[in-house]
Design a protein around this motif. Structure first.
Motif, mmCIF file in Angstrom:
data_model
loop_
_atom_site.group_PDB
_atom_site.id
_atom_site.type_symbol
_atom_site.label_atom_id
_atom_site.label_comp_id
_atom_site.label_asym_id
_atom_site.label_seq_id
_atom_site.Cartn_x
_atom_site.Cartn_y
_atom_site.Cartn_z
ATOM 1 N N CYS A 1 0.829 -1.217 0.000
ATOM 2 C CA CYS A 1 0.000 0.000 0.000
ATOM 3 C C CYS A 1 0.856 1.257 0.000
ATOM 4 O O CYS A 1 0.567 2.218 -0.732
ATOM 5 C CB CYS A 1 -0.946 -0.013 1.198
ATOM 6 N N LEU B 1 -8.341 3.834 -4.966
ATOM 7 C CA LEU B 1 -7.430 3.087 -5.829
ATOM 8 C C LEU B 1 -7.677 3.420 -7.294
ATOM 9 O O LEU B 1 -6.734 3.529 -8.087
ATOM 10 C CB LEU B 1 -7.592 1.586 -5.586
ATOM 11 N N CYS C 1 -2.203 -0.541 -8.288
ATOM 12 C CA CYS C 1 -3.559 -0.080 -7.940
ATOM 13 C C CYS C 1 -4.610 -1.068 -8.443
ATOM 14 O O CYS C 1 -5.532 -1.434 -7.699
ATOM 15 C CB CYS C 1 -3.821 1.302 -8.541
#
Length: 1106
Positions: A176, A604, A644
């Motif tokens: 992340c 995202l 992503c």
């Protein structure tokens, strides 16, 4: 300073003082010069007058190229100095560099949600904004820190470490954080590529990828920000009801078990969440200034809370805090209703049972009946926070995943239990409230790294946005990533595993787990995280409406325009109301763990398109792509985009699909209904690159027969007002094309391009409007030339580009061609037929185009008849098939007629044609029409004679004097024995070698024996009389006979057909028979309502092979 120049004296009556006065008027404000010798010079008849002017160093000169009117003089003041006089003609359209630089230097960013700066300057003049003063620290770094650190760190981080293990959680955190770091690099490149007005990520994406992508991703980012507000509010209520004031619950949890307890908790979250949302929305509505004033307080709470955790970690190495956990066998007990972690205690009066005993037994006596598991296992008290030096990290390295309702057990302790015994007293144990798995953890954790756009969202308030955004954002992500990664190891090294997996701290007296680690008190974390969470919710409710307002004011989504309005001071009232409603839907979900993956999807998707925008601009090497931030590369952006996309499907594949469907629907909606915007976006650049690549590939060779489809050049004519005269021609185009392939609609104009440029633009606009009405997808082009013939020829030659060129021409049959004043129209038509033949282009000529159906009509029955007389490459077969794909002709049946001569076997021809159509996969009825030889009727002779007489009459009437003289000379030359050429076409030396038979085929007006037909003498008075005494040409008689016979058969078989297609005969090779050619076509199609004459382009267009 003084300036000196000479004025020539051209009029003896004008005195030098008069000239001096006129010059003084030209230079306004200059002092009148004194010339003591002026009169003397005049008396002496001097040829020159020297005028001395005094003025500043920037003289203004009257130009002979500019009108000397006051308006022109005013405009010329923009160009000071003689050295700018050359550019005075451009002053209307091109500003001087000095004024351009001045406007750029005085540029000030608009407030967030306003129109973009280049549009606002044209429409509204707002109040001058104060110069922004925020630097990197206050403008970017601290806002990003505040937005990134949030509710997940305080409420879920310890649970994530316990469930996923140190290694698994570290992988999640690293993925992340790497995603946001790569996104920040891409965002920095975009943000430093020119001035970024306030609007943040939406502005960057929309201006980089276009309004469709910008609107879709902007709305997704808005939804993500809105649901983030819901998540923060739910986090704040969870802190309030579980850790701060459990007694405040409207729906009490005491005595409830399982689903009932869960439902009561969710209802409490809904009620209190709605109350808190209403309060926050009211604060935002009243004034954002209060939110901004509290922002520093909320930020201080976040930083103090994190520092308290680190201080607690350091303290555990020296003096671990006392937070005991009670374990029954290997099961963790809920430590709420008992005080001592033991079954019995020894007192002066003997052994006494404890409150824990009474939880599992039916009485306080030692011989009471107790729970089997309670009886078989011992109670153990372990230390919840053994400390960073305890070595507990080894036990927490790997994850432990649970199903909903599973017991939170200590893995390295023994337990005596019977697998067949049902679980009793489940509310006494710490249970898993949800089913956990790796991908769920990713979805729950990702919102804790969002917030990287906080700096770019404030770009309008930064002193130097291009410097502050990259440094501040990357520094903030580095800081927060370091904190997150270190916290994973520190939590795993300090806290017992069962405590980590205890989401609500039920095993440690109901304390917040991360709070048990904090120093000096758990309340530092509880209170600090509550206020920081409320602050983050306020920030979301402040930012989301402004983002929606910016989208609405761009007018790219017509349905959202109402949300661009607000209060007089610009506050987005309607957008705030919409945001509150959407936020309420998230609060009604009531579970933080369920809301987190939803907003993860939207964020995202936003980050993915930021990376895509950077990669696209870099790969396309757009001339305007010159970021000041140099530490980027398209591979990094592509990697970020891939991460992503991967994380979206890891978090939740069904949420990912839903988010993509939402974004795709918005994209298509903006594409079809949104306002046209041209922002120089990367998608347009990508389209240009793809188009260039495709055109280069098309140049490699002609299309295969299987891929052949009519790429139409539609030639239409316009009237004096530039309106299209044959609109049904475009209806037929739509029915033939159905939106596939290339369509170019062209019109020819007469005149010069310079004089008719505006007329050309109006014509193209009329064509474009009609194409939109008829739903014809393609291009339009208007060409101007000195005459219509040349203009049409230019269209035929120059339309298209590279391999994307037309292969067929659609032109309407010339109406009223027999009228005397229309002779040039049919001549142009015949020349067009010749040119299409020479260029190997197919030709489609609809006759009676006004009778053709519009796109709104439907034929419920009927036939499309094809008269296949000569093979043209299969055009006659393909065109009806294409027409029947359209809803207008879909219910019409196809019939194919072919003509058999005396020598042909008509039965075998029908069988062969049926087999051929079967292999072509075309469903049609077949009929062979036999045409026997018959004598040429007197009517045919008469009709041919009338045609030739009319032709000669019109020829005489239309001859000018010069043409008459040329005609006499041609007749004289052609009647000499040495010239075998036809009257209108003298042979070149190369043509003289042709055989007599070939010469006979050159014209339709020669006699059968090869002797040239002598036209009546144009220069003799008896010319008119000779016309009526002439005999018809035998070649023309035969052709007229064929036309009449064919027309007779076609009328008999196809008079009721909805459309008749037939081969179009070729034109004569020379031009003396052009009018006869038109007459033959007229006779051939006489009496038919809708006719489509088809002439092939000389290549096969249909095949039986797959």
């Amino acid at each position: 300073m003084s300036q000196r120049f000479t004025v020539s004296k051209s009029d003896g009556d004008r005195r030098p003082s008069d000239i001096q006065g006129e010059v003084n008027q030209l230079f306004e404000g200059d002092e009148p010069p004194t010339s003591s010798g002026a009169e003397g010079e005049d008396a002496a008849g001097a040829e020159e007058v020297v005028v001395v002017l005094k003025g500043d160093s920037n003289p203004k000169e009257s130009s002979p190229f500019i009108n000397s009117s006051d308006a022109a003089a005013e405009k010329s003041q923009q160009y000071d100095g003689k050295n700018m006089a050359l550019f005075e003609e451009e002053m209307d359209t091109s500003p001087m560099v000095s004024s351009l630089l001045s406007s750029l230097a005085n540029y000030s960013n608009l407030p967030q949600g306003s129109k973009e700066h280049e549009e606002a300057a044209e429409s509204e003049v707002g109040a001058t904004a104060d110069a922004p003063q925020l630097g990197t620290l206050m403008g970017v770094y601290l806002p990003c820190i505040q937005n990134i650190f949030g509710v997940i760190l305080f409420l879920r981080m310890t649970w994530l470490v316990g469930i996923g293990g140190v290694i698994g959680t570290f992988i999640i955190v690293f993925m992340c954080c790497a995603t946001t770091m790569l996104t920040a690099i891409s965002m920095s490149a975009i943000a430093t590529n020119g001035v970024v007005p306030a609007g943040g990520s939406y502005y960057m994406i929309s201006r980089s990828l276009g309004p469709e992508f910008g609107g879709a991703v902007g709305i997704c980012f808005y939804l993500g920000t809105t649901y983030a507000g819901a998540m923060y509010i739910l986090g704040a209520i969870e802190l309030l009801l579980i850790y701060i004031a459990p007694k405040a619950a409207i729906f009490p949890l005491e005595g409830l078990e399982g689903a009932e307890a869960e439902a009561a908790l969710l209802n409490n979250m809904r009620v209190y969440g709605t109350i808190l949302l209403t309060s926050m929305a009211t604060v935002v509505f009243v004034g954002v200034k209060y939110v901004n004033k509290l922002a520093l307080v909320f930020l201080a709470c976040v930083i103090l809370s994190i520092l308290a955790v680190y201080a607690g970690v350091i303290k555990t190495a020296v003096d671990p805090p006392v937070f005991p956990v009670c374990i029954l066998g290997n099961r963790t007990l809920v430590w709420k209703t008992f005080d001592v972690c033991a079954k019995t205690v020894e007192t002066a009066n003997g052994t006494v049972t404890t409150q824990l005993w009474r939880m599992f037994c039916d009485s306080t006596l030692l011989n009471a009946t107790c729970d089997k598991y309670f009886t078989a296992n011992n109670v153990t008290e372990i230390q919840g926070i053994p400390g960073v030096t305890s070595g507990i990290l080894a036990e927490n390295l790997f994850g432990t995943y649970y199903e909903k309702g599973d017991l939170i057990a200590r893995t390295n302790m023994e337990s005596v239990e019977d697998p067949d015994d049902p679980l009793t007293n489940s509310n006494r144990y710490v249970l898993a409230d949800i089913t956990s798995f790796f991908t769920l953890l990713v979805g729950i954790y990702f919102p804790s790294v969002t917030g990287i756009m906080a700096g770019s969202n404030r770009s309008g308030d930064l002193r130097d946005a291009q410097k502050s955004i990259p440094i501040g954002t990357i520094a903030a992500i580095t800081t927060t990533s370091t904190v997150y990664m270190s916290s994973v190891f520190l939590f795993g090294a300090c806290i017992e595993g069962v405590v980590l997996r205890d989401k609500f701290g039920e095993g440690v007296h109901g304390n917040l787990v991360i709070g048990t680690l904090a120093w000096p008190s758990p309340w530092v974390i509880v209170i600090g995280s509550f206020f920081s969470t409320c602050g983050a919710g306020l920030q979301s409710l402040t930012g989301a409406p402004r983002l929606m307002q910016a989208i609405a004011k761009d007018s790219i989504v017509p349905a959202l325009r109402i949300f661009g309005h607000g209060k007089a001071n610009g506050e987005p009232t309607w957008s705030l109301l919409l945001t509150a409603c959407i936020c309420e839907s998230g609060i009604l979900i009531a579970s933080l763990d369920a809301v987190a993956p939803i907003l993860s999807m939207f964020f995202l998707m936003c980050y993915m398109f930021v990376n895509l925008a950077c990669a696209l601009q870099t790969l396309l090497r757009t001339p305007n792509w010159r970021p000041r931030f140099k530490f980027y590369h398209w591979t990094l952006s592509f990697l970020g985009m891939s991460l992503c996309l991967t994380l979206m499907f890891i978090c939740s594949w069904y949420y990912a699909i839903v988010a993509m469907v939402i974004a795709g629907s918005i994209y298509k909606y903006i594409e079809f209904a949104g306002a046209e915007k041209e922002w120089g976006d990367g998608i347009r650049g990508l389209s240009l690159s793809a188009a260039r690549y495709a055109l280069m590939r098309l140049e490699e060779g002609p299309p295969h027969t299987k891929n052949w489809r009519p790429q139409l050049l539609v030639l239409v004519s316009t009237d004096a007002e530039q309106n299209v005269e044959q609109p049904r021609l475009l209806s037929l185009t739509n029915q033939l094309k159905a939106g596939k392939g290339l369509t170019i609609v062209g019109t020819a104009l007469e005149g010069s391009f310079l004089a008719n440029y505006e007329q050309t633009q109006r014509a193209e606009q009329a064509l474009r409007k009609l194409m939109e009405t008829e739903k014809v997808k393609g291009f339009c082009q208007a060409t101007v030339s000195s005459n219509l013939r040349d203009a049409t020829s230019h269209l035929l030659q120059a339309s298209g580009l590279g391999g994307l060129k037309h292969n067929a021409v659609l032109v309407s049959w010339p109406r009223n061609w027999k009228q005397g004043d229309e002779h040039q129209t049919w001549r142009n038509f015949v020349e067009l037929v010749r040119e299409t033949t020479a260029a190997h282009l197919a030709l489609l000529v609809p006759k009676n185009i006004a009778a053709f159906p519009s796109n709104g009509e439907r034929f419920t029955e009927g036939h499309i008849d094809v008269w296949w007389i000569v093979h043209d490459g299969g055009m006659l077969m393909l065109l009806p098939f294409l027409l029947r794909q359209h809803k207008v002709w879909r219910k019409c049946k196809m019939r194919i007629f072919t003509v058999a001569q005396m020598d042909d076997n008509s039965i075998q021809m029908k069988k062969d044609l049926t087999t051929f159509l079967y292999h072509l996969r075309i469903d049609a009825m077949v009929e062979v029409v036999e045409m026997h030889d018959s004598d040429i009727s007197a009517y045919t002779y008469e009709k041919t004679l009338v045609m030739e007489q009319r032709s000669q009459m019109l020829k005489k009437i239309n001859l000018t004097k010069t043409e008459r003289e040329r005609e006499v000379q041609l007749i004289h030359d052609n009647t000499t024995p040495t010239s075998p050429a036809t009257p209108a076409t003298p042979l070149t030396p190369g043509e003289g070698a042709q055989s007599p038979g070939e010469q006979v085929q050159m014209t339709w007006t020669e006699k059968c024996d090869g002797e040239p037909a002598k036209p009546p003498g144009a220069a003799t008075p008896e010319g008119i009389k000779d016309i009526f005494n002439m005999k018809p040409n035998q070649s023309n008689v035969r052709r007229m006979h064929t036309a009449l016979r064919l027309n007779e058969v076609i009328i008999k078989k196809s008079s009721e057909a909805k459309l008749v297609l037939l081969n179009m005969p070729g034109p004569p090779r020379n031009r003396t028979g052009d009018e006869n050619y038109m007459e033959f076509l007229e006779v051939l199609t006489d009496g038919l309502n809708r006719v489509l004459l088809v002439r092939g382009g000389g290549r096969e267009v249909i095949t039986i092979y797959s």
